[in-house]
Design a protein around this motif. Structure first.
Motif, short mmCIF file in Angstrom:
data_model
loop_
_atom_site.label_atom_id
_atom_site.label_comp_id
_atom_site.label_asym_id
_atom_site.label_seq_id
_atom_site.Cartn_x
_atom_site.Cartn_y
_atom_site.Cartn_z
N PRO A 135 -53.35 -14.19 -33.82
CA PRO A 135 -52.82 -13.92 -32.48
C PRO A 135 -51.55 -13.05 -32.49
CG PRO A 135 -52.13 -16.09 -33.18
CD PRO A 135 -53.01 -15.54 -34.28
N ASN A 136 -51.13 -12.63 -33.66
CA ASN A 136 -49.84 -11.96 -33.81
C ASN A 136 -49.98 -10.44 -33.95
OD1 ASN A 136 -48.43 -14.53 -34.01
ND2 ASN A 136 -49.44 -14.69 -35.99
N LEU A 137 -49.24 -9.72 -33.11
CA LEU A 137 -49.20 -8.27 -33.19
C LEU A 137 -48.37 -7.87 -34.41
CD1 LEU A 137 -49.80 -5.52 -31.82
CD2 LEU A 137 -47.64 -5.80 -30.59
N ILE A 138 -48.98 -7.09 -35.32
CA ILE A 138 -48.26 -6.72 -36.54
C ILE A 138 -48.04 -5.22 -36.68
CG2 ILE A 138 -48.95 -8.77 -37.83
CD1 ILE A 138 -51.01 -6.94 -39.28
N GLN A 139 -48.78 -4.40 -35.94
CA GLN A 139 -48.64 -2.97 -36.07
C GLN A 139 -49.12 -2.29 -34.79
OE1 GLN A 139 -50.64 -1.47 -39.51
NE2 GLN A 139 -49.78 0.55 -39.32
N TRP A 140 -48.42 -1.19 -34.41
CA TRP A 140 -48.82 -0.46 -33.22
C TRP A 140 -48.34 0.97 -33.31
CZ3 TRP A 140 -45.19 -4.25 -33.39
CH2 TRP A 140 -43.87 -3.88 -33.13
N SER A 141 -48.95 1.81 -32.51
CA SER A 141 -48.57 3.22 -32.50
C SER A 141 -48.95 3.82 -31.16
CB SER A 141 -49.28 3.98 -33.62
OG SER A 141 -49.04 5.36 -33.51
N SER A 142 -48.14 4.76 -30.70
CA SER A 142 -48.44 5.56 -29.52
C SER A 142 -47.93 6.96 -29.81
CB SER A 142 -47.76 4.99 -28.28
OG SER A 142 -47.96 5.84 -27.17
N LEU A 143 -48.82 7.96 -29.78
CA LEU A 143 -48.39 9.32 -30.09
C LEU A 143 -49.22 10.35 -29.35
CD1 LEU A 143 -50.50 10.62 -32.55
CD2 LEU A 143 -49.51 8.62 -33.61
N LYS A 144 -48.62 11.52 -29.19
CA LYS A 144 -49.33 12.61 -28.55
C LYS A 144 -50.23 13.24 -29.59
CE LYS A 144 -46.96 15.94 -26.28
NZ LYS A 144 -46.52 17.22 -25.73
N GLN A 145 -51.49 13.51 -29.21
CA GLN A 145 -52.43 14.11 -30.15
C GLN A 145 -52.00 15.54 -30.47
OE1 GLN A 145 -56.42 13.61 -28.67
NE2 GLN A 145 -56.28 11.39 -28.77
#
Length: 164
Positions: A112-122
């Motif tokens: 249930p734990n968020l361990i990694q994320w990303s948001s980027l422009k292609q």
């Protein structure tokens, strides 16, 4: 960010204090290390560091008000009886009105734990929504392969197969 608002280089005036905008966005980028809910918005606002307009500064102030109202939010890690990995990926096709590039992102959960994320422009302009959605799936698959390799080296056995 306000739903329905799209940031772009507009006819509004240039922001009078670009160094204030840059330092504020820098602090917000640091905050995204523990506040994944702000990754997309900070990514968007970072695209205007060169020459921020009043429109972008207003969006930045909105983020600061949001932070004030949610200052005790952050990542929480809960124990779990099983170890499984789930990933979610998405793209916002042609979200940048100035250069028609899409924004993509993903998040990885260990139980249930968020361990990694990303948001980027292609990096490229895509020609279809399918291609825009495929790119974050490919990046997510690469991250999953790395995590699978890491867990196997550590001797951690996952209770189910990896899911995107």
């Amino acid at each position: 960010m306000a739903v329905g608002n799209k940031l772009f280089i507009s006819d509004s005036e240039l922001f009078s204090d670009p160094s204030l905008y840059k330092s504020t966005i820098g602090a917000l980028q640091y905050l995204t290390l523990t506040r994944s809910d702000m990754s997309f918005t900070v990514n968007k606002l970072s695209q205007y560091l060169q020459a921020p307009f009043e429109l972008q500064w207003q969006a930045c102030k909105r983020v600061l008000r949001y932070i004030k109202g949610t200052q005790f939010h952050g990542l929480q890690f809960r124990p779990t009886a099983y170890i499984s990995i789930e990933c979610y990926a998405d793209a916002d096709w042609e979200s940048n009105l100035d250069d028609q590039r899409s924004t993509s992102g993903y998040c990885v959960f260990l139980g249930p734990n968020l361990i990694q994320w990303s948001s980027l422009k292609q990096k490229v302009v895509v020609l279809s929504s399918t291609e825009a959605e495929y790119r974050p799936l490919a990046h997510t698959a690469i991250e999953l392969a790395w995590l699978d390799s890491l867990f196997s080296e550590l001797g951690v056995v996952l209770s189910s197969s990896l899911v995107i």
